[in-house]
Design an enzyme around this catalytic site. Structure first.
Site, short mmCIF file in Angstrom:
data_model
loop_
_atom_site.label_atom_id
_atom_site.label_comp_id
_atom_site.label_asym_id
_atom_site.label_seq_id
_atom_site.Cartn_x
_atom_site.Cartn_y
_atom_site.Cartn_z
N LYS A 50 0.84 -1.21 0.00
CA LYS A 50 0.00 0.00 0.00
C LYS A 50 0.87 1.25 0.00
CE LYS A 50 -3.81 -2.34 2.39
NZ LYS A 50 -4.52 -2.57 3.67
N GLN A 94 -4.07 -1.08 9.82
CA GLN A 94 -4.10 -2.43 9.26
C GLN A 94 -4.68 -3.41 10.27
OE1 GLN A 94 -3.43 -3.12 6.09
NE2 GLN A 94 -3.80 -5.31 6.30
N ASP A 117 -10.56 3.43 4.70
CA ASP A 117 -11.00 2.04 4.68
C ASP A 117 -12.53 1.94 4.65
OD1 ASP A 117 -9.15 -0.07 4.53
OD2 ASP A 117 -8.48 0.24 6.60
N1 GUN Z 1 -6.88 -6.46 6.70
C1 GUN Z 1 -7.38 -7.20 5.68
N2 GUN Z 1 -8.00 -6.42 4.78
C2 GUN Z 1 -7.89 -5.16 5.23
C3 GUN Z 1 -8.34 -3.90 4.72
O1 GUN Z 1 -8.97 -3.78 3.66
N3 GUN Z 1 -8.02 -2.81 5.48
C4 GUN Z 1 -7.34 -2.92 6.64
N4 GUN Z 1 -7.11 -1.79 7.31
N5 GUN Z 1 -6.93 -4.06 7.14
C5 GUN Z 1 -7.20 -5.17 6.43
#
Ligand code: GUN
Length: 279
Positions: A50, A94, A117
């Protein structure tokens, strides 16, 4: 019948280039904070991906790595600082978080205007009302894949396999807003194969390797595989048994190279969206 392959890598590359172009045109640099608590190996890979993708799009990405024993109070303090930092447009924590940290409290502490998110209850509520604001990246990416492949959602029967807050629930809300007739199926659904066979569009998001078989698929249906599972031999596989489903479906996403790249591209788009709204 052999299914048409939906190339998520290509669609994501186009979206990333579009975001980069809009960032150049914006006249300011959007800021994204990615918070990683602990050293979960899969999370570390996702966060690096990311961060790199954001930089490539001209976004000022900052990854904040905190030790696994960070207290909830300290993590909430970091989020409050990011909420008030004018250079930060997007905040992503995350998941999963280490044991002992209440993920709900952490998500609710994020300023909804910076919630790239789309997990904050304010954004979940907007989505549930049919007025999407900041939308979770993976389901948003699935909608873009369907559109890119010319798959009509209006009036289609869509089955979402999985009811997670990150994928299944927001996915169902987006499909409903796009005029599909939506069923959410899950581990307690009585006859999963029969439910899936009714789907013109099947979204698999259960996290069980190759659970969906070809005889669960309506001939010609679109199969979107959100699963990323690692097999004992190290290979990555989806929630759908690819070869058997591709023999029946009309279109299918591969794993890897399907939904995964779209999630990252949509995070960049959400960051730009949040930045343009805020500034
Ligand atoms: N863990 C697995 N998928 C995601 C996501 O889309 N966003 C975040 N913040 N954590 C995750």
């Amino acid at each position: 019948m052999t299914a048409r392959l939906i190339d998520g890598k290509a669609v994501a590359a186009t979206l990333r280039a579009e975001v980069a172009e809009k960032v150049r045109a914006a006249g300011f640099t959007p800021g994204l904070a990615v918070v990683l608590v602990g050293e979960d190996p899969a999370s570390s890979v996702y966060v690096r991906t990311k961060d790199r993708a954001a930089r490539e799009a001209g976004i000022d990405a900052r990854t904040i790595r905190l030790p696994a024993d960070t207290s909830q109070t300290d993590l909430l303090g970091v989020i409050r600082t990011l909420n008030t930092d004018p250079a930060i447009d997007g905040i992503l924590v995350q998941l999963p978080l280490p044991n002992g940290i209440d993920a709900r409290a952490v998500i609710e502490a994020i300023d909804p205007a910076k919630d790239v998110d789309g997990f904050h209850p304010v954004n979940v509520g907007h989505l549930a009302n049919g007025h999407p604001a900041l939308v979770p990246c993976t389901p948003l990416g699935v909608m873009k894949l369907l559109r890119s492949a010319g798959i009509e959602t209006r009036g289609a029967r869509a089955v979402v396999l999985g009811r997670s807050a990150i994928v299944g629930r927001p996915m169902a809300a987006l499909l409903l807003t796009a005029d599909a007739t939506v069923t959410i199926a899950h581990s307690r659904t009585r006859d999963l194969p029969a439910e899936c066979r009714g789907a013109d569009i099947l979204i698999a998001a259960v996290g069980r390797p190759e659970m969906v078989r070809g005889d669960w698929i309506k001939p010609g249906a679109a199969v979107i595989d959100v699963g990323i599972n690692r097999l004992p031999d190290g290979r990555l596989t989806g929630d759908a048994a690819f070869v058997s489903c591709a023999g029946v479906a009309g279109a299918i996403t591969p794993v890897p190279g399907g939904v995964g790249p779209m999630t990252v591209a949509c995070l960049l788009e959400n960051t730009l969206t949040a930045a343009l709204r805020r500034r």
